[in-house]
Design a protein around this motif. Structure first.
Motif, PDB file in Angstrom:
ATOM      1  N   PRO A 339     100.697   1.980  20.991  1.00 23.80           N
ATOM      2  CA  PRO A 339     101.614   3.079  21.338  1.00 23.80           C
ATOM      3  C   PRO A 339     100.924   4.336  21.843  1.00 23.80           C
ATOM      4  CG  PRO A 339     102.294   2.037  19.289  1.00 23.80           C
ATOM      5  CD  PRO A 339     100.980   1.434  19.648  1.00 23.80           C
ATOM      6  N   GLY A 340      99.791   4.707  21.254  1.00 24.50           N
ATOM      7  CA  GLY A 340      99.113   5.924  21.686  1.00 24.50           C
ATOM      8  C   GLY A 340      98.697   5.875  23.140  1.00 24.50           C
ATOM      9  N   LEU A 341      98.108   4.740  23.544  1.00 23.75           N
ATOM     10  CA  LEU A 341      97.703   4.587  24.940  1.00 23.75           C
ATOM     11  C   LEU A 341      98.918   4.479  25.856  1.00 23.75           C
ATOM     12  CD1 LEU A 341      94.593   2.200  24.960  1.00 23.75           C
ATOM     13  CD2 LEU A 341      94.736   4.530  25.836  1.00 23.75           C
ATOM     14  N   ARG A 342      99.973   3.829  25.396  1.00 19.60           N
ATOM     15  CA  ARG A 342     101.198   3.753  26.202  1.00 19.60           C
ATOM     16  C   ARG A 342     101.721   5.145  26.523  1.00 19.60           C
ATOM     17  NH1 ARG A 342     105.518  -0.800  24.532  1.00 19.60           N
ATOM     18  NH2 ARG A 342     106.603   0.442  26.119  1.00 19.60           N
ATOM     19  N   TYR A 361     102.618  -3.338  29.702  1.00 15.98           N
ATOM     20  CA  TYR A 361     102.013  -3.086  28.390  1.00 15.98           C
ATOM     21  C   TYR A 361     101.939  -4.322  27.499  1.00 15.98           C
ATOM     22  CZ  TYR A 361     102.929   1.746  29.834  1.00 15.98           C
ATOM     23  OH  TYR A 361     102.964   2.949  30.515  1.00 15.98           O
ATOM     24  N   ARG A 362     102.190  -5.501  28.068  1.00 18.07           N
ATOM     25  CA  ARG A 362     102.224  -6.707  27.231  1.00 18.07           C
ATOM     26  C   ARG A 362     100.877  -7.431  27.177  1.00 18.07           C
ATOM     27  NH1 ARG A 362     107.300  -9.555  29.972  1.00 18.07           N
ATOM     28  NH2 ARG A 362     106.083  -8.849  31.782  1.00 18.07           N
ATOM     29  N   GLY A 363      99.840  -6.828  27.745  1.00 13.45           N
ATOM     30  CA  GLY A 363      98.512  -7.431  27.710  1.00 13.45           C
ATOM     31  C   GLY A 363      98.065  -8.015  29.024  1.00 13.45           C
ATOM     32  N   GLU A 364      98.889  -7.857  30.085  1.00 10.04           N
ATOM     33  CA  GLU A 364      98.525  -8.412  31.383  1.00 10.04           C
ATOM     34  C   GLU A 364      97.531  -7.554  32.143  1.00 10.04           C
ATOM     35  OE1 GLU A 364     102.609  -6.399  32.131  1.00 10.04           O
ATOM     36  OE2 GLU A 364     101.367  -7.078  30.450  1.00 10.04           O
ATOM     37  N   GLY A 365      97.243  -6.349  31.635  1.00 11.12           N
ATOM     38  CA  GLY A 365      96.274  -5.472  32.263  1.00 11.12           C
ATOM     39  C   GLY A 365      96.927  -4.311  32.981  1.00 11.12           C
ATOM     40  N   VAL A 366      96.267  -3.161  32.931  1.00 12.07           N
ATOM     41  CA  VAL A 366      96.770  -1.930  33.546  1.00 12.07           C
ATOM     42  C   VAL A 366      95.661  -1.319  34.390  1.00 12.07           C
ATOM     43  CG1 VAL A 366      97.659   0.396  33.137  1.00 12.07           C
ATOM     44  CG2 VAL A 366      98.366  -1.480  31.636  1.00 12.07           C
TER      45      VAL A 366
END
Length: 460
Positions: A339-342, A361-366
């Motif tokens: 949550p903090g990074l989101r 935000y589900r782990g697919e990469g940003v």
């Protein structure tokens, strides 16, 4: 409901120790360890070191056999360690499976000979006293890389760190106490149990112990971290672990620190020569970002790309697509963004076009594009891309905490490597080469075997 605690075994001087004692860990990853007998974890200085007079060739023979045993796993010890690791490690099963499959390759004789030759100058100085006859004074002297007493605080971000620690400890022929990390409780003990299966009671086998205690436990660390028991504290890990270790360092107890690091990439304008080239570069760069799901020090977190904002945005879109690919040292998806990074990233999304964000935000990469590096730590398949006019503009963001810099194209490494070294960087590689660590070359700016041993003179 709390998970059933996983049993962690210890190895003490080559002997496996079982038994449920203290319980540790978060509710979803509880584990128990055997009670510690602190007096059994030291090798008194009044007694000779077990492997002191074992020829280095014999040490290597034992390590090679251990590696072969690990690969074959005739007793299922490695398979058991893998299953337990899946329950307690932050790394996904697929990454752990491939990492365990590769462990035996680290016990490679050619690699070990390369390490000894390039870090110590040859086996003769480990096996005995090397004669020095060309001193300016004309006096004859002898030197020896004397076997040390090492306490290793092992990092748990990759199972290979435990294998590397065992190989280095054995090649220096000293005694070694490995503190198990809470995020890799089983690799080191499985390796040492394999060694004991290959050579029970051998001096090298008796030179190793591996146990767990909670980091910072003064009852344990205050008793063990003393110069009468150990010469050097070999510490991996984050800033907290190193600060905790440093308070015990003083005369007679030296710190050999593999400091916490971050890594970056420098990508030249050559990437934009064609769409196919840009896709290839995005794949190379993604390989460095996702290394051990971005848990390795060598994982790229910031990338500086020569190009216009429009060009760099094209690159960012392709890079984000490649972050979700399964590779040798990464899974197709990582853990959800916390949550903090989101919150940090959502704030940047609202500032487009000054910032631009690709991915979810589900782990697919940003991927985050910005004019300056973001002021938070990209982690968990998050990478910050910054457009620059020249590669040298990216160099100014490197510092003493920067471990590895991947450069594209490789031919341009020469134009930036001196400036990078001056900034504090320890390693310059071609893009996608961050994970290909060559044992025997300097690590974090020093030669580990050279630092591990005690250099002793016999003069005159």
């Amino acid at each position: 409901m709390n998970a059933v605690p996983v049993p962690v075994s210890h190895v003490v001087k080559g002997e496996t120790v079982l038994g449920a004692g203290p319980e540790f860990g978060p509710p979803h990853a509880r584990f128990t360890t055997p009670p510690l007998a602190l007096d059994r974890l030291v090798w008194p200085r009044q007694e000779p070191l077990p492997a002191l007079d074992v020829p280095l060739s014999e040490v290597m023979d034992l390590l090679v056999e251990t590696g072969e045993w690990i690969t074959k796993d005739p007793q299922g010890l490695m398979a058991e360690a893998l299953e337990f690791s899946v329950r307690t490690s932050p790394l996904p099963r697929s990454v752990l499976e491939r990492s365990y499959r590769d462990l035996g390759r680290q016990f490679n004789r050619r690699s070990m000979e390369f390490q000894v030759e390039h870090e110590l100058g040859g086996p003769d100085v480990v096996d005995g006293w090397r004669e020095i006859t060309d001193a300016p004074s004309g006096r004859r002297s002898r030197i020896r890389a004397f076997p040390p007493r090492l306490l290793h605080i092992v990092a748990g971000n990759a199972p290979g760190v435990s294998a590397m620690s065992v190989v280095r400890g054995a090649l220096t022929k000293g005694v070694n106490l490995l503190k198990l990390p809470s995020n890799d409780l089983f690799t080191a003990t499985a390796i040492l149990r394999a060694m004991a299966a290959v050579a029970p009671g051998h001096p090298v086998t008796r030179s190793f112990s591996a146990v767990y205690w909670r980091g910072g436990d003064e009852r344990v660390e205050g008793a063990l971290l003393r110069p009468q028991y150990f010469d050097k504290l070999v510490a991996w890990g984050g800033e907290g672990a190193l600060r905790s270790a440093q308070k015990y360092v003083g005369p007679g107890l030296e710190l050999v620190a593999f400091d916490p690091k971050t890594s970056i990439s420098l990508i030249g304008r050559e990437a934009f020569v064609s769409e196919d080239t840009l896709r290839e570069v995005a794949e190379l760069a993604a390989t460095d970002v996702t290394l051990m799901n971005q848990q390795a020090c060598a994982s790229s977190r910031f990338q500086f790309v020569e190009g216009t904002v429009t060009e760099v945005d094209r690159y960012c879109a392709l890079l984000q697509e490649r972050l979700g690919v399964e590779r040798q040292h990464s899974s197709a998806a990582g853990a959800p963004v916390p949550p903090g990074l989101r919150d940090e990233i959502d704030g940047l999304r609202a500032l487009e076009p000054l910032y631009r964000v690709w991915g979810g935000y589900r782990g697919e990469g940003v991927v985050i594009r910005s004019d300056e590096p973001v002021d938070f730590h990209p982690d968990g398949r998050i990478v910050n891309v910054v457009p620059v006019r020249e590669l040298s503009d990216g160099v100014r963001y490197a510092n003493v905490a920067t471990q590895t810099v991947g450069v594209y194209p490789s031919a341009r490494k020469a134009e930036v490597r001196d400036a990078l070294a001056g900034a504090g960087v320890q390693r310059v590689v071609e893009l996608s080469g961050a994970g290909r660590v060559e044992a025997g070359l300097p690590h974090d700016g020093f030669r580990p075997l050279q630092r591990f041993v005690r250099w002793v003179n016999d003069e005159g």
